[in-house]
Design a protein around this motif. Structure first.
Motif, short mmCIF file in Angstrom:
data_model
loop_
_atom_site.label_atom_id
_atom_site.label_comp_id
_atom_site.label_asym_id
_atom_site.label_seq_id
_atom_site.Cartn_x
_atom_site.Cartn_y
_atom_site.Cartn_z
N ALA A 36 -5.24 61.61 -18.40
CA ALA A 36 -5.07 62.06 -17.01
C ALA A 36 -3.67 62.64 -16.80
N ALA A 37 -2.67 61.99 -17.36
CA ALA A 37 -1.30 62.48 -17.22
C ALA A 37 -1.15 63.84 -17.91
N ARG A 38 -1.73 63.98 -19.07
CA ARG A 38 -1.65 65.23 -19.82
C ARG A 38 -2.33 66.37 -19.07
N GLN A 39 -3.50 66.10 -18.48
CA GLN A 39 -4.22 67.12 -17.73
C GLN A 39 -3.45 67.52 -16.47
N THR A 40 -2.85 66.53 -15.81
CA THR A 40 -2.07 66.82 -14.61
C THR A 40 -0.85 67.67 -14.96
N ARG A 41 -0.19 67.31 -16.04
CA ARG A 41 0.99 68.07 -16.46
C ARG A 41 0.61 69.50 -16.81
N GLY A 42 -0.51 69.67 -17.48
CA GLY A 42 -0.98 71.02 -17.83
C GLY A 42 -1.32 71.84 -16.60
N ALA A 43 -1.98 71.20 -15.63
CA ALA A 43 -2.34 71.92 -14.40
C ALA A 43 -1.10 72.33 -13.63
N LEU A 44 -0.11 71.44 -13.54
CA LEU A 44 1.12 71.77 -12.83
C LEU A 44 1.91 72.84 -13.57
N ALA A 45 1.88 72.82 -14.89
CA ALA A 45 2.61 73.81 -15.68
C ALA A 45 2.02 75.21 -15.51
N ASN A 46 0.73 75.28 -15.21
CA ASN A 46 0.07 76.58 -15.05
C ASN A 46 0.30 77.19 -13.67
N LEU A 47 0.84 76.43 -12.74
CA LEU A 47 1.10 76.95 -11.40
C LEU A 47 2.40 77.75 -11.38
N MET A 64 8.47 64.37 -13.76
CA MET A 64 8.55 63.09 -13.06
C MET A 64 7.14 62.56 -12.77
N ILE A 65 6.26 63.44 -12.30
CA ILE A 65 4.89 63.03 -12.00
C ILE A 65 4.17 62.62 -13.28
#
Length: 74
Positions: A36-47, A64-65
């Motif tokens: 879940a953390a990896r997916q969230t980081r990837g989604a935020l990195a794509n923004l 941080m998130i």
């Protein structure tokens, strides 16, 4: 009136089996949290920076998130 104490022994290997199942459950939870953390980081990195600003974040907040999700504090 008499008092009786019931003593029951557990089947051979029950405690070991319980500990093994518990360890597997903990490993599965840790993996799910990491994923879940990896997916969230990837989604935020794509923004883009403007998209992040729209949701009230800056690029530095993504790490941080990610760390909070990984540690289970988010």
């Amino acid at each position: 009136m008499s008092i009786t104490t019931a003593t029951r022994s557990v089947p051979f290997g029950a405690i070991t089996t319980f500990r093994l199942v518990h360890a597997i459950e903990n490993a599965a939870e840790a993996f799910a949290s990491w994923k879940a953390a990896r997916q969230t980081r990837g989604a935020l990195a794509n923004l883009s920076d403007s998209q992040l600003e729209d949701i009230g974040l800056v690029r530095a907040d993504a790490d941080m998130i990610y760390n909070k999700i990984r540690s289970g504090r988010y």
